[in-house]
Scaffold this motif. Structure first.
Motif, PDB file in Angstrom:
ATOM      1  N   TYR A 102       0.823  -1.203   0.000  1.00  0.00           N
ATOM      2  CA  TYR A 102       0.000   0.000   0.000  1.00  0.00           C
ATOM      3  C   TYR A 102       0.865   1.264   0.000  1.00  0.00           C
ATOM      4  O   TYR A 102       0.628   2.208  -0.778  1.00  0.00           O
ATOM      5  CB  TYR A 102      -0.927  -0.006   1.217  1.00  0.00           C
ATOM      6  CG  TYR A 102      -1.613   1.306   1.468  1.00  0.00           C
ATOM      7  CD1 TYR A 102      -2.681   1.743   0.668  1.00  0.00           C
ATOM      8  CD2 TYR A 102      -1.180   2.137   2.506  1.00  0.00           C
ATOM      9  CE1 TYR A 102      -3.294   2.966   0.900  1.00  0.00           C
ATOM     10  CE2 TYR A 102      -1.782   3.357   2.742  1.00  0.00           C
ATOM     11  CZ  TYR A 102      -2.840   3.772   1.933  1.00  0.00           C
ATOM     12  OH  TYR A 102      -3.434   4.988   2.160  1.00  0.00           O
ATOM     13  N   LEU A 103       1.882   1.287   0.855  1.00  0.00           N
ATOM     14  CA  LEU A 103       2.751   2.458   0.951  1.00  0.00           C
ATOM     15  C   LEU A 103       3.570   2.644  -0.325  1.00  0.00           C
ATOM     16  O   LEU A 103       3.842   3.774  -0.744  1.00  0.00           O
ATOM     17  CB  LEU A 103       3.684   2.321   2.160  1.00  0.00           C
ATOM     18  CG  LEU A 103       3.010   2.348   3.543  1.00  0.00           C
ATOM     19  CD1 LEU A 103       4.014   2.011   4.635  1.00  0.00           C
ATOM     20  CD2 LEU A 103       2.386   3.723   3.807  1.00  0.00           C
ATOM     21  N   THR A 104       3.968   1.531  -0.936  1.00  0.00           N
ATOM     22  CA  THR A 104       4.730   1.605  -2.191  1.00  0.00           C
ATOM     23  C   THR A 104       3.908   2.250  -3.301  1.00  0.00           C
ATOM     24  O   THR A 104       4.420   3.078  -4.072  1.00  0.00           O
ATOM     25  CB  THR A 104       5.176   0.190  -2.631  1.00  0.00           C
ATOM     26  OG1 THR A 104       5.916  -0.418  -1.594  1.00  0.00           O
ATOM     27  CG2 THR A 104       6.027   0.257  -3.890  1.00  0.00           C
ATOM     28  N   SER A 105       2.639   1.875  -3.379  1.00  0.00           N
ATOM     29  CA  SER A 105       1.776   2.419  -4.437  1.00  0.00           C
ATOM     30  C   SER A 105       1.298   3.834  -4.126  1.00  0.00           C
ATOM     31  O   SER A 105       1.109   4.653  -5.038  1.00  0.00           O
ATOM     32  CB  SER A 105       0.557   1.508  -4.645  1.00  0.00           C
ATOM     33  OG  SER A 105      -0.173   1.370  -3.429  1.00  0.00           O
ATOM     34  N   THR A 106       1.110   4.149  -2.833  1.00  0.00           N
ATOM     35  CA  THR A 106       0.595   5.467  -2.445  1.00  0.00           C
ATOM     36  C   THR A 106       1.704   6.509  -2.374  1.00  0.00           C
ATOM     37  O   THR A 106       1.518   7.661  -2.792  1.00  0.00           O
ATOM     38  CB  THR A 106      -0.115   5.379  -1.080  1.00  0.00           C
ATOM     39  OG1 THR A 106      -1.067   4.312  -1.105  1.00  0.00           O
ATOM     40  CG2 THR A 106      -0.828   6.685  -0.758  1.00  0.00           C
TER      41      THR A 106
END
Length: 611
Positions: free
Chosen positions: A358-362
């Motif tokens: 999630y953090l990688t994409s956001t």
């Protein structure tokens, strides 16, 4: 008038002496390593087969030879045939090499024992640097336990070529270790017989305490599962069930030649065959002692101890790996929570992977900058850290102990156990040297036993100072790796052939009939005459071809700048020492036979000349 040979007080004392000698550090640190490499089930089957084919028969043979001949290794094989006197000399030389470096382990155990009374333990955390602004640079790149071992204990040099100076703290510990050994062997069987009751039983008491504590530690089950899971390539999907998967893994290990080679080697060396210690101990038995029964008892206890110690080791190993894994996860969670300003408790070990995605994409740019600081935490990677020898005894165990409650108590118990195991083995090593010397009429008439014992201990202690230098640990590894392996295989091979085909198996049967009241059954005779010699020859060929294939011999050197071990080639003079170590013991056998042959020919010529 010749003094009567001293005897053990009773057969039980002899059994305790054999157990104290045979059950040593190899049971605690090498057997668990082999179980880890090949899986408990995949390794235990070859191990138990080798115990039956190799361990018990050869142990029985050495005990019977010593008990019947009533001599140390030199005298016993000289009685069988004068041409075999070199076999006994070779055993003494190998035992001398072993004693030179083995007691250094006891010195290290003393060093750790003395530091175990500190609170906190000195290896519990890294020391501060000279400016007190952070941790010591070398320690920060490795771990506190490795730093204490390589820098504070060994003060190791970057390579074998940089000798460095003698470490006087280690010298004091080494002198203390030899003083303890001397006091234990001072009066022969009279003093050794009392000590073996302690050195044989105390390690089991400590192992039992560690077993109870280990099984209650968080993550112990992870270590035990890992111990019994073979390390092999992935299995095809056809065998998807857990039972079929496990069965195929075990079968693959049984088809692996190295599994059998290592099982045979472990049995061979853990029983202490070929050193002459067992022959020396048995020479102090009553002539009617049941050495067959005692060979079976000692073999079974030795192997059971290896398995027992592995369960203890891997329960603690699992705790250590789980602790490090969870600690790694906590650091990653804390880092991500602070950087991305997440709510406390939003990020857990269970949802860490999904939150990373999630953090990688956001936040792709911010996460990419942070990526080098995010450690890849893996329980399997922690468990995959295969260690044996001193690494297991002084690094892995101390790593686990520092994280236990009442760590000082468990540290003291552990290093006392190491001392008992080490001293017990040293009693056998020194007996292998002293018994042939005290059997010598020339020495025994000119020097009392206490003086002979003192001279042997003093010489070994002086030579052992080499291992207290900054490069001493590299020389320790040379003696440990090359001082005995090929030599012992050759010694035991010649011993077996000598009894069966020189002395004669039928003659040996009659000797056993007189000693224990019955002849050996078909199992013993087949093992002695055929199975064991073939197995030893196979091992000998394997080690020779392995050395040849290896090419330039290498060693592991400590690189302080990286905080890890690096591989380096041995210099030419170190290779010369390795060659000398192997040749000095193995060449005793043919040279001894050649000298006897020449002396007999000269004697025959002188007699014919006189006629």
């Amino acid at each position: 008038m010749e003094k009567p040979r001293p005897l053990w007080d009773n057969p039980l004392q002899f059994v305790f002496a054999c157990i104290s000698y045979a059950v040593g550090l190899g049971n605690v640190w090498r057997f668990p390593y082999l179980c880890q490499m090949y899986g408990g089930g995949g390794f235990l089957i070859p191990y138990l087969i080798m115990l039956i084919v190799e361990g018990m028969p050869l142990l029985y043979l050495e005990l019977a030879v010593g008990q019947h001949m009533r001599q140390g290794s030199i005298g016993a094989w000289k009685i069988i045939s004068p041409y075999l006197s070199g076999v006994g000399i070779a055993s003494v030389v190998v035992s001398f090499f072993l004693s030179m470096y083995y007691n250094v382990i006891n010195a290290w155990a003393f060093w750790y024992l003395f530091h175990s009374f500190q609170d906190p333990l000195p290896w519990a955390s890294c020391p501060l640097n000279s400016n007190h602004t952070g941790y010591d640079e070398e320690c920060a790149k490795t771990s506190s336990t490795q730093y204490f071992w390589y820098r504070k204990t060994l003060n190791i040099s970057p390579s074998i070529e940089e000798y460095g100076s003698i470490q006087w703290e280690q010298v004091v510990c080494l002198i203390l270790a030899w003083l303890v050994v001397y006091l234990c062997i001072l009066r022969g069987t009279e003093s050794t017989g009392k000590v073996v009751y302690v050195t044989a039983t105390l390690p089991y008491l400590v192992l039992m305490i560690y077993l109870i504590r280990g099984l209650t530690l968080h993550g112990a089950v992870n270590g035990l599962i890992y111990m019994f899971t073979p390390k092999v390539p992935k299995i095809p999907l056809l065998f998807s069930s857990a039972i079929a998967h496990s069965l195929v893994l075990q079968l693959e290990q049984l088809a692996n030649p190295k599994t059998w080679i290592n099982a045979a080697t472990q049995i061979f060396f853990s029983l202490g065959l070929g050193f002459g210690s067992l022959i020396a101990f048995a020479s102090y038995n009553e002539s009617n002692n049941n050495c067959e029964r005692h060979a079976i008892i000692v073999s079974l206890i030795n192997s059971s101890t290896s398995i027992f110690a592995s369960i203890v080791t891997f329960s603690i190993y699992g705790f250590k790996a789980t602790f490090n894994y969870e600690n790694c996860l906590s650091k990653v969670i804390l880092l991500l929570t602070n950087v991305f300003d997440l709510e406390e408790g939003a990020l857990t070990a269970d949802n860490l992977d999904s939150m990373k995605d999630y953090l990688t994409s956001t936040y792709p740019n911010q996460y990419a900058e942070l990526l080098p600081q995010i450690k890849n935490c893996s329980l399997e990677a922690e468990l995959d850290t295969a260690v044996q020898g001193t690494g297991l005894a002084f690094i892995l165990y101390s790593e686990a102990i520092k994280n236990m409650e009442v760590s000082q108590l468990y540290s003291v118990l552990y290093f006392i156990m190491l001392l008992m195991l080490g001293i017990g083995s040293m009693l056998g090593n020194t007996a292998a040297i002293l018994t042939p010397l005290t059997d010598s009429k020339f020495l025994s008439t000119h020097l009392p036993k206490e003086v002979i014992s003192g001279i042997v201990c003093f010489i070994n202690c002086i030579v052992g100072l080499v291992f207290t230098m900054e490069a001493g640990n590299y020389w320790f590894d040379i003696f440990n790796d090359y001082g005995a392996t090929l030599s012992l295989l050759l010694i035991v091979l010649v011993e077996t052939i000598a009894v069966c085909y020189v002395y004669g198996l039928r003659r040996f049967e009659k000797d056993l009939l007189l000693m224990i009241g019955h002849k050996p059954n078909w199992y013993w005779k087949i093992m002695w005459a055929f199975a064991s010699p073939v197995l030893i020859i196979s091992l000998f060929i394997f080690y020779l071809t392995d050395y040849i294939r290896t090419g330039t011999l290498q060693y592991q050197a400590w690189d302080a700048t990286q905080g890890q071990l690096v591989t380096k080639d041995y210099p030419s003079y170190a290779l010369a020492v390795i060659g000398l170590l192997v040749a000095s013991s193995t060449m005793c056998i043919p040279i001894g036979a050649l000298i006897i042959f020449i002396m007999k020919r000269l004697k025959k010529r002188s007699v014919s000349t006189l006629e």
